[in-house]
Design a protein around this motif. Structure first.
Motif, PDB file in Angstrom:
ATOM      1  N   TYR A   1     -17.528  -5.572  -4.936  1.00 35.90           N
ATOM      2  CA  TYR A   1     -16.175  -5.298  -4.463  1.00 35.90           C
ATOM      3  C   TYR A   1     -15.514  -4.149  -5.226  1.00 35.90           C
ATOM      4  CZ  TYR A   1     -16.626  -9.870  -2.215  1.00 35.90           C
ATOM      5  OH  TYR A   1     -17.062 -10.933  -1.443  1.00 35.90           O
TER       6      TYR A   1
ATOM      7  N   LEU B   1      -8.792  -8.808  -0.648  1.00 37.01           N
ATOM      8  CA  LEU B   1      -8.628  -9.889   0.328  1.00 37.01           C
ATOM      9  C   LEU B   1      -9.945 -10.549   0.697  1.00 37.01           C
ATOM     10  CD1 LEU B   1      -5.985  -8.332   2.767  1.00 37.01           C
ATOM     11  CD2 LEU B   1      -5.601  -9.983   0.945  1.00 37.01           C
ATOM     12  N   ARG B   2     -11.054  -9.883   0.394  1.00 37.18           N
ATOM     13  CA  ARG B   2     -12.371 -10.439   0.706  1.00 37.18           C
ATOM     14  C   ARG B   2     -12.953 -11.258  -0.437  1.00 37.18           C
ATOM     15  NH1 ARG B   2     -14.513  -4.547   2.846  1.00 37.18           N
ATOM     16  NH2 ARG B   2     -13.211  -4.448   4.731  1.00 37.18           N
TER      17      ARG B   2
ATOM     18  N   THR C   1       0.831  -1.205   0.000  1.00 34.06           N
ATOM     19  CA  THR C   1       0.000   0.000   0.000  1.00 34.06           C
ATOM     20  C   THR C   1       0.867   1.259   0.000  1.00 34.06           C
ATOM     21  OG1 THR C   1      -1.739  -1.180   1.198  1.00 34.06           O
ATOM     22  CG2 THR C   1      -1.840   1.224   1.210  1.00 34.06           C
TER      23      THR C   1
ATOM     24  N   ARG D   1      -7.742  -3.790   0.091  1.00 34.19           N
ATOM     25  CA  ARG D   1      -8.532  -4.293   1.222  1.00 34.19           C
ATOM     26  C   ARG D   1      -9.673  -5.167   0.740  1.00 34.19           C
ATOM     27  NH1 ARG D   1     -10.673  -0.107   5.652  1.00 34.19           N
ATOM     28  NH2 ARG D   1      -8.415  -0.077   6.032  1.00 34.19           N
ATOM     29  N   ASN D   2     -10.394  -4.718  -0.287  1.00 33.08           N
ATOM     30  CA  ASN D   2     -11.504  -5.510  -0.801  1.00 33.08           C
ATOM     31  C   ASN D   2     -11.035  -6.769  -1.505  1.00 33.08           C
ATOM     32  OD1 ASN D   2     -13.649  -4.022   0.153  1.00 33.08           O
ATOM     33  ND2 ASN D   2     -13.889  -2.792  -1.700  1.00 33.08           N
TER      34      ASN D   2
ATOM     35  N   GLU E   1     -14.518  -0.456  -6.698  1.00 38.35           N
ATOM     36  CA  GLU E   1     -14.458   0.928  -6.216  1.00 38.35           C
ATOM     37  C   GLU E   1     -15.329   1.810  -7.111  1.00 38.35           C
ATOM     38  OE1 GLU E   1     -12.653   2.422  -3.544  1.00 38.35           O
ATOM     39  OE2 GLU E   1     -12.680   0.287  -3.016  1.00 38.35           O
TER      40      GLU E   1
ATOM     41  N   GLN F   1      -5.076  -0.521  -7.298  1.00 36.07           N
ATOM     42  CA  GLN F   1      -4.071  -0.824  -6.274  1.00 36.07           C
ATOM     43  C   GLN F   1      -3.413  -2.172  -6.558  1.00 36.07           C
ATOM     44  OE1 GLN F   1      -5.892  -0.439  -2.360  1.00 36.07           O
ATOM     45  NE2 GLN F   1      -5.614   1.784  -2.385  1.00 36.07           N
TER      46      GLN F   1
ATOM     47  N   SER G   1      -9.936  -2.280  -4.503  1.00 35.21           N
ATOM     48  CA  SER G   1      -8.889  -1.893  -3.561  1.00 35.21           C
ATOM     49  C   SER G   1      -8.206  -3.136  -2.993  1.00 35.21           C
ATOM     50  CB  SER G   1      -9.487  -1.069  -2.409  1.00 35.21           C
ATOM     51  OG  SER G   1     -10.316  -1.892  -1.594  1.00 35.21           O
TER      52      SER G   1
ATOM     53  N   ARG H   1       0.583  -8.445  -1.393  1.00 38.01           N
ATOM     54  CA  ARG H   1      -0.078  -9.386  -0.476  1.00 38.01           C
ATOM     55  C   ARG H   1      -0.055 -10.810  -1.020  1.00 38.01           C
ATOM     56  NH1 ARG H   1      -1.621  -4.429   0.516  1.00 38.01           N
ATOM     57  NH2 ARG H   1      -2.718  -3.800   2.425  1.00 38.01           N
TER      58      ARG H   1
END
Length: 435
Positions: A426, A225-226, A75, A222-223, A428, A357, A220, A364
């Motif tokens: 998910y 990873l979901r 990030t 963060r998203n 953006e 991103q 993103s 990750r």
């Protein structure tokens, strides 16, 4: 440090995008030295009275830190831009050698482990992901080729570093002082070499980048990873790397063991040549297969890595000792898939998650490499040691581990088949992605 600010790296009108791959290569060719660590193992073991396991610690810690720093620093790389990331990478990677030089001079091996493994490993991780999103934004028409050129440098860095390091050790001596001088020269030369990328790298102007952003899905980190897609690709990368690195780490003794009981055993020099061929296959696969993915698609090329890779392992398991050329060709093909998997994964991530991103997401995902770097050699070495203790020899030392690799690749093949486009929930909002 205004020079490192992202705003200072915006390309002026007419900037040639083909200057970006050389900037990336200046970093990746340097950090690719990690694959040449084995050159330092024998002199370190002799000079500091170390075991083989102890002399491997800097490399192992470096690979672990590569994955962790890429994951946690991804990030920051996206936020601060490629010049900042390349500068941090050059600082850490070069400082790691300088700290190691002090450790060798003072006979404090823990300083070598901390310097090369911990500090240098951070430089490995940040440097590995530093150019990825920038290359993809400059080359939206052929992201596989662009990232393949850069990541090819990581695979080929050892081809430069290995003979260079060996020659310096011969010139300076293989005692502690000679090792320290070699580390010192490495630290200085790599700092200068990597600074070329720091100065040269540019990001696209806002108007150009906005066109790229609007043309793709944007998710993103963060998203990401979901999503199931991220974890499926994590599994695909981990299993593909596990299969390849198992052969790469054990290449020289493996080919000698396979043909030890034949009328024409493999000499030590020929085994070393075999290792060099695998390095070339690793490097060539990174550019050849990732470029192919631009034509046939990411999922299809991973079907090749995993499906044909499993068949190739089966040939090795059943008939690997029937012919030296057959063994060499199969091993080179597997290592080309190993390298190609690394080079293609950024473009696969771009296809699924967009450019928003992608560097952070890639970082990750590289935690899969950290696990595979331990898992692959562990499988091959543990089984070979166990079979040897049971009185087995030749190909029998490796047959079980080869069948395990086949099973892992089949699981990876299934995971790749399950990858689907990322659900809209998910994504953006376009305004946020452009901003």
């Amino acid at each position: 440090m205004g020079f490192l600010d992202r705003s200072r790296t915006i390309a002026p009108p007419g900037w040639n995008r083909w200057l970006i791959p050389p900037a990336a290569l200046s970093v990746h060719l340097a950090i690719g030295q990690a694959y040449a660590w084995s050159v330092f193992k024998p002199p370190l073991e002799s000079a500091m009275d170390l075991t083989g396991t102890q002399s491997a610690l800097p490399f192992q810690l470096g690979i672990v830190m590569l994955g962790l720093s890429a994951a946690f620093g991804g990030t920051l790389v996206e936020r601060n831009g490629p010049r900042w990331a390349m500068f941090v990478s050059a600082t850490c990677f070069s400082s790691g050698f300088l700290i190691s030089a002090v450790g060798a001079w003072t006979q404090q091996y823990w300083l070598v482990v901390v310097g090369y493994g911990f500090v240098g490993g951070i430089g490995l991780g940040i440097g590995y992901i530093s150019p990825v999103s920038t290359l993809i934004k400059w080359f939206p028409d052929r992201p596989g080729t662009a990232t393949g050129i850069a990541i090819m440098g990581f695979g080929g860095g050892a081809l430069i570093a290995s003979p260079w390091s060996a020659q310096m050790l011969e010139s300076f001596g293989r005692d502690s002082d000679g090792i320290a001088r070699t580390f010192l020269v490495h630290g200085i030369v790599y700092a200068v070499f990597m600074s070329v990328g720091v100065v040269l790298v540019r990001v696209p102007a806002a108007a150009e980048e906005r066109q790229v952003v609007r043309s793709a899905v944007n998710v993103s980190a963060r998203n990401a990873l979901r999503t199931p897609q991220f974890w499926l690709l994590w599994l695909v990368l981990c299993l593909n790397v596990t299969a390849g690195i198992g052969i790469l780490e054990k290449a020289s003794p493996m080919i000698r063991d396979f043909f030890a009981e034949t009328s024409t055993p493999v000499a030590a020099g020929a085994a070393a040549g075999f290792v060099a061929l695998l390095s070339l296959a690793n490097m060539a696969g990174r550019i050849a297969w990732s470029s192919t993915s631009d034509l046939v698609g990411r999922k299809n090329v991973y079907r090749l890595y995993l499906g044909v890779g499993a068949v190739t392992y089966l040939v090795l398991a059943l008939a690997g000792n029937a012919s030296k050329p057959l063994f060499v060709v199969c091993a080179m093909l597997i290592l080309s898939f190993y390298g190609g998997g690394f080079a293609t994964i950024p473009a696969y991530l771009k296809d699924l998650f967009g450019t928003y991103q992608v560097g952070a997401i890639h970082g990750r995902l590289l935690t899969a490499w950290s696990l595979a770097g331990v898992l692959g050699p562990l499988i091959v070495n543990a089984i070979a040691d166990g079979r040897k203790a049971a009185g087995k020899s030749g190909p029998d030392l490796y047959t079980a581990s080869l069948f395990i690799m086949i099973a892992l690749l089949v699981v990876g093949f299934v995971a790749n088949e399950l990858v689907r486009p990322v659900a809209a929930k998910y994504h953006e909002p376009e305004a946020e992605a452009v901003r």
